[in-house]
Write an enzyme that holds these catalytic residues in place. Structure first.
Site, mmCIF file in Angstrom:
data_model
loop_
_atom_site.group_PDB
_atom_site.id
_atom_site.type_symbol
_atom_site.label_atom_id
_atom_site.label_comp_id
_atom_site.label_asym_id
_atom_site.label_seq_id
_atom_site.Cartn_x
_atom_site.Cartn_y
_atom_site.Cartn_z
ATOM 1 N N GLY A 14 0.835 -1.207 0.000
ATOM 2 C CA GLY A 14 0.000 0.000 0.000
ATOM 3 C C GLY A 14 0.866 1.253 0.000
ATOM 4 N N VAL A 27 17.765 8.291 -3.980
ATOM 5 C CA VAL A 27 18.350 8.701 -5.266
ATOM 6 C C VAL A 27 19.458 9.737 -5.035
ATOM 7 C CG1 VAL A 27 17.877 9.883 -7.459
ATOM 8 C CG2 VAL A 27 16.280 8.146 -6.585
ATOM 9 N N ARG A 28 19.157 10.744 -4.242
ATOM 10 C CA ARG A 28 20.146 11.823 -4.084
ATOM 11 C C ARG A 28 21.366 11.363 -3.278
ATOM 12 N NH1 ARG A 28 16.708 17.392 -4.394
ATOM 13 N NH2 ARG A 28 16.106 17.007 -6.548
ATOM 14 N N ARG A 75 0.835 -5.118 -5.624
ATOM 15 C CA ARG A 75 0.984 -6.349 -4.836
ATOM 16 C C ARG A 75 1.090 -7.470 -5.885
ATOM 17 N NH1 ARG A 75 -0.390 -4.361 0.299
ATOM 18 N NH2 ARG A 75 -2.174 -2.946 0.378
ATOM 19 N N GLY A 105 5.869 -2.367 3.447
ATOM 20 C CA GLY A 105 5.460 -2.915 4.736
ATOM 21 C C GLY A 105 5.998 -4.327 4.953
ATOM 22 N N ASP A 106 5.356 -5.013 5.878
ATOM 23 C CA ASP A 106 5.782 -6.343 6.293
ATOM 24 C C ASP A 106 5.866 -7.337 5.131
ATOM 25 O OD1 ASP A 106 6.493 -7.394 8.759
ATOM 26 O OD2 ASP A 106 4.730 -8.724 8.680
ATOM 27 N N THR A 128 4.466 2.367 5.535
ATOM 28 C CA THR A 128 3.056 1.958 5.591
ATOM 29 C C THR A 128 2.355 2.860 6.598
ATOM 30 O OG1 THR A 128 1.506 0.298 6.449
ATOM 31 C CG2 THR A 128 3.770 0.063 7.163
ATOM 32 N N ASP A 130 0.171 1.975 8.538
ATOM 33 C CA ASP A 130 -0.343 1.164 9.655
ATOM 34 C C ASP A 130 0.542 1.147 10.905
ATOM 35 O OD1 ASP A 130 -2.302 0.488 7.835
ATOM 36 O OD2 ASP A 130 -1.400 -1.429 7.306
ATOM 37 N N ASP A 132 2.736 -0.962 11.608
ATOM 38 C CA ASP A 132 2.681 -2.338 12.122
ATOM 39 C C ASP A 132 3.949 -3.142 11.837
ATOM 40 O OD1 ASP A 132 2.357 -2.461 9.393
ATOM 41 O OD2 ASP A 132 0.707 -3.896 9.441
ATOM 42 N N ARG A 165 -25.742 13.488 18.030
ATOM 43 C CA ARG A 165 -25.686 12.119 17.517
ATOM 44 C C ARG A 165 -24.464 11.371 18.032
ATOM 45 N NH1 ARG A 165 -26.838 13.373 11.134
ATOM 46 N NH2 ARG A 165 -29.104 13.368 11.256
ATOM 47 N N MET A 172 -8.285 2.824 9.137
ATOM 48 C CA MET A 172 -7.412 1.762 8.604
ATOM 49 C C MET A 172 -6.383 1.288 9.632
ATOM 50 S SD MET A 172 -6.523 2.553 4.654
ATOM 51 C CE MET A 172 -7.628 2.013 3.352
ATOM 52 N N ARG A 174 -5.069 -2.278 8.938
ATOM 53 C CA ARG A 174 -5.038 -3.725 8.674
ATOM 54 C C ARG A 174 -5.298 -4.485 9.976
ATOM 55 N NH1 ARG A 174 -3.127 -6.281 4.066
ATOM 56 N NH2 ARG A 174 -2.051 -4.412 3.404
ATOM 57 N N LYS A 217 -23.192 14.563 28.286
ATOM 58 C CA LYS A 217 -22.526 14.647 26.975
ATOM 59 C C LYS A 217 -23.552 14.922 25.875
ATOM 60 C CE LYS A 217 -18.228 12.201 27.690
ATOM 61 N NZ LYS A 217 -17.181 11.371 27.132
ATOM 62 N N HIS A 219 -22.671 14.573 22.412
ATOM 63 C CA HIS A 219 -22.398 13.763 21.220
ATOM 64 C C HIS A 219 -21.384 12.694 21.613
ATOM 65 C CE1 HIS A 219 -18.418 15.602 20.434
ATOM 66 N NE2 HIS A 219 -18.961 16.587 21.129
ATOM 67 N N GLN A 255 -7.271 8.127 3.841
ATOM 68 C CA GLN A 255 -6.191 8.034 4.838
ATOM 69 C C GLN A 255 -4.829 7.749 4.218
ATOM 70 O OE1 GLN A 255 -7.905 5.599 8.472
ATOM 71 N NE2 GLN A 255 -9.032 5.137 6.619
HETATM 72 O O1 F6P Z 1 -1.317 -1.325 4.626
HETATM 73 C C1 F6P Z 1 -1.957 -0.139 4.344
HETATM 74 C C2 F6P Z 1 -3.423 -0.379 4.113
HETATM 75 O O2 F6P Z 1 -4.044 0.836 3.753
HETATM 76 C C3 F6P Z 1 -4.151 -1.025 5.278
HETATM 77 O O3 F6P Z 1 -4.482 -0.101 6.280
HETATM 78 C C4 F6P Z 1 -5.310 -1.652 4.584
HETATM 79 O O4 F6P Z 1 -5.772 -2.779 5.306
HETATM 80 C C5 F6P Z 1 -4.727 -2.080 3.272
HETATM 81 O O5 F6P Z 1 -3.583 -1.287 3.051
HETATM 82 C C6 F6P Z 1 -5.643 -1.959 2.080
HETATM 83 O O6 F6P Z 1 -4.983 -2.506 0.977
HETATM 84 P P1 F6P Z 1 -5.429 -2.340 -0.527
HETATM 85 O O7 F6P Z 1 -4.826 -1.077 -1.055
HETATM 86 O O8 F6P Z 1 -4.835 -3.528 -1.205
HETATM 87 O O9 F6P Z 1 -6.921 -2.302 -0.554
#
Ligand code: F6P
Length: 323
Positions: A14, A27-28, A75, A105-106, A128, A130, A132, A165, A172, A174, A217, A219, A255
């Protein structure tokens, strides 16, 4: 010193704001160190297919402020097979690449490790939204994404207050709740539902809302991490149980985009420059990471064997402040 002459850089998985700042730095810093730097389009998919072009100082001009990735990302299914990894390695050699910098990412790092096992020297840079990646306290894009979420929370709060409300906001991450816990605290959520924590909808969501209403409260905000999901169903349940009008918002890909924050730009720049330094120093198969607040590096196998758990202090704090 290893005799590195040419390196490739790619972004994978992602996209994340700040990836361009990292590409620019690779690059630089590479050219500064007399290396040839090749940009690989569309991640491992592009490596397999030879979408590889030499980059210049100018090809990364005017990108530090841009979200997304100028190299594009993908991917790749083919790369996840042993034959795909061999093909990618062969293509890297066709272009004379001595090393590869992988920003992702991972999953991207696991791909990098596969490449290292067939002989490619790889350096990973955590990119990433996330946050994570187990070995690193920080990943490129995380700060920008959280600021985007917080901006959305503040806007939702305005309308939520006006109509008295409840809002359920799915963010997001993951399988990780880092964006959720931080944005929930910064946005003053009544409840934050994380994939790392079991939850009971009546105890953890309905009760704080009713308690809050009894204390005056006007909301209510519930943050649900993507790894838990079900924001629409949770909103329906809240409305049924409390009779408070409840709306769900799934924030989605907003996001992932946008202008990177200063934190993302500076961290990405430091990480990109360190990746090149490691290669110039002859280091092999490293992951760049933030550890104890500093940009540093560690062995790829050690990095990928680590686990990361949610910050319990933040979880506790979120409960105290939701009162
Ligand atoms: O890893 C970043 C992320 O945006 C996650 O938060 C989310 O689960 C995933 O990628 C969504 O992936 P895709 O772009 O393949 O829908």
């Amino acid at each position: 010193m290893a005799n590195i002459q040419a390196i490739g850089v790619l972004t994978s998985g992602g996209d994340a704001p700040g990836m361009n700042a990292a590409v620019r730095a690779v690059v630089r810093a590479g050219i500064y160190n007399n290396l040839k730097v090749y940009g690989i389009q569309k991640g491992y998919e592009g490596l397999l297919n030879g979408y590889i072009e030499e980059m210049t100082i100018r090809s990364v001009g005017d990108i530090i402020q841009k979200g997304g990735t100028i190299l594009q990302t993908a991917r790749s299914k083919e790369f996840s097979t042993p034959a795909g990894v061999e093909k990618a390695y062969t293509m890297a050699k066709v272009f004379g690449l001595d090393a590869l910098v992988v920003i992702g990412g991972d999953g991207s790092f696991r791909g990098a490790r596969e490449l290292s096992q067939v002989g490619m020297n790889v350096i990973g840079i955590p990119g990433t939204i996330d946050n994570d990646i187990a070995c690193s306290e920080y990943t490129i894009g995380y700060d920008t994404a959280m600021n985007t979420v917080l901006d959305a929370i503040d806007k939702i709060r305005d309308t939520s207050y006006s109509h008295e409300r409840c809002s359920v906001l799915e963010v997001m991450g993951r399988h990780a709740g880092w964006i959720a816990i931080n944005c929930g605290i910064a946005g003053g959520a009544e409840a934050i539902i994380l994939p790392e924590k079991k939850f009971d909808i009546d105890k953890d969501i309905i009760l704080p809302i009713i308690d809050g209403r009894n204390r005056g409260k006007k909301h209510y905000l519930v943050i649900v991490a993507e790894g838990v999901g079900g924001a629409v169903e949770i909103a329906k349940y809240i409305e049924e149980k409390t009779q408070i009008v409840t709306r769900a918002t799934i924030l989605g890909y907003i996001q992932r985009g946008g202008t990177p924050t200063i934190k993302d730009r500076v961290t990405a720049s430091q990480m990109g420059a360190l990746a090149v330094k490691l290669l110039v120093e002859g280091k092999q198969n490293r992951i760049v990471a933030v550890r104890n607040g500093r940009v540093t590096d560690l062995d790829i196998n050690e990095a990928l064997n680590m686990t990361k758990t949610i910050d319990e202090d933040l979880v506790e704090l979120s409960k105290v402040l939701a009162l």
